[in-house]
Scaffold this motif. Structure first.
Motif, PDB file in Angstrom:
ATOM      1  N   HIS A 229       0.833  -1.205   0.000  1.00  0.00           N
ATOM      2  CA  HIS A 229       0.000   0.000   0.000  1.00  0.00           C
ATOM      3  C   HIS A 229       0.870   1.259   0.000  1.00  0.00           C
TER       4      HIS A 229
ATOM      5  N   LEU B 184      -5.305  -1.230  -6.116  1.00  0.00           N
ATOM      6  CA  LEU B 184      -4.990  -2.156  -5.034  1.00  0.00           C
ATOM      7  C   LEU B 184      -6.248  -2.940  -4.691  1.00  0.00           C
TER       8      LEU B 184
ATOM      9  N   GLU C 282      -8.692   1.588  -5.130  1.00  0.00           N
ATOM     10  CA  GLU C 282      -8.606   0.460  -4.202  1.00  0.00           C
ATOM     11  C   GLU C 282      -9.987  -0.142  -4.061  1.00  0.00           C
TER      12      GLU C 282
END
Length: 264
Positions: A161, A180, A232
């Motif tokens: 991250h 992500l 994400e």
């Protein structure tokens, strides 16, 4: 919007689980695929089950030890420049801090962090030159939380991250996209392949993982997030509660909560 039709998609950890699901779903969307894992026979099995196996190339690789520059050249020799990299390969653990040797920490960091970073960095100059590219990295809910018997795994996922969020800040304005992915329990062999106290595979499928989400469903949700250019995405059920407890309650509350959980 990142559409996969006609694009070259490179998927690591593609011999089973989420990686196999990603290959299936990307092929259905019309992508040309480069599939990477250690087990060539399993990669061939995945290829033969796809709708257009002639548009699927195999690149067997041990991500614990490889040359990123040479590997990227080999990957791009199949169908041309890689448009989408899906960093999916990884290894977990089932050991406490006291019983985890430094060799295991290094192995997990090599596969879960340094390998995706190396592949990403080797591909980025070409992506920047073309003004387009998408890097998809499968992290975990452990990219946000900690748990007993996961010190190495959580550390590697947290590191992903930090790297990809920073890279997005630097390169997002140059046409490079980063997504992500934070899955929770998915029905894969991740626990069976996790490192046990003796450094060998744990050999057991944890009950919560065995009862987890179908990898094909997880993969479809991942590609939907990519198509939407999501920064994400968390793909999880009730286990997502732990992420929100960590985020919104005092750390003392989360620590007490995590200590009460029975973790394999």
């Amino acid at each position: 919007m990142t559409q996969l039709a006609g694009k070259t998609v490179w998927i690591t950890g593609a011999s089973g689980g989420i990686g196999e699901g990603l290959a299936q779903q990307a092929a259905r969307r019309g992508a040309k695929l480069v599939l990477t894992a250690r087990r060539e026979a399993e990669l061939e099995r995945v290829r033969q089950a796809l709708p257009r196996p002639q548009e699927v190339a195999l690149l067997p690789l041990d991500l614990a030890q490889f040359d990123a520059g040479d590997t990227v050249r080999r990957a791009e020799a199949f169908f041309g420049p890689v448009d989408v990299l899906a960093n999916n390969a990884g290894i977990s653990q089932r050991t406490t801090t006291l019983e985890t040797p430094m060799a295991a920490y290094r192995q997990i960091m090599e596969v879960d962090f340094f390998a995706p970073v190396a592949l990403t960095k080797a591909l980025l100059p070409g992506m920047v030159a073309r003004g387009s590219g998408h890097v998809v990295t499968v992290s975990s809910v452990f990219g946000h939380i900690a748990m007993a018997r996961r010190t190495a795994y959580a550390a590697a996922k947290h590191a992903l991250h930090g790297f990809y969020d920073s890279a997005r800040i630097e390169l997002g304005g140059q046409g490079i996209r980063f997504t992500l992915v934070c899955p929770g329990f998915v029905a894969t062999q991740v626990s069976a392949n996790a490192l046990g106290p003796d450094g060998r595979p744990w050999g057991q499928v944890d009950a919560d993982i065995g009862a987890g989400m179908d990898p094909a469903v997880c993969a479809d949700r991942i590609w939907r997030a990519v198509e939407q250019d999501r920064y994400e995405v968390m793909i999880a059920g009730k286990e997502a509660v732990a992420v929100y407890i960590k985020r919104f309650l005092p750390l003392t509350a989360y620590t007490a909560f995590a200590r009460r959980l029975k973790v394999m």
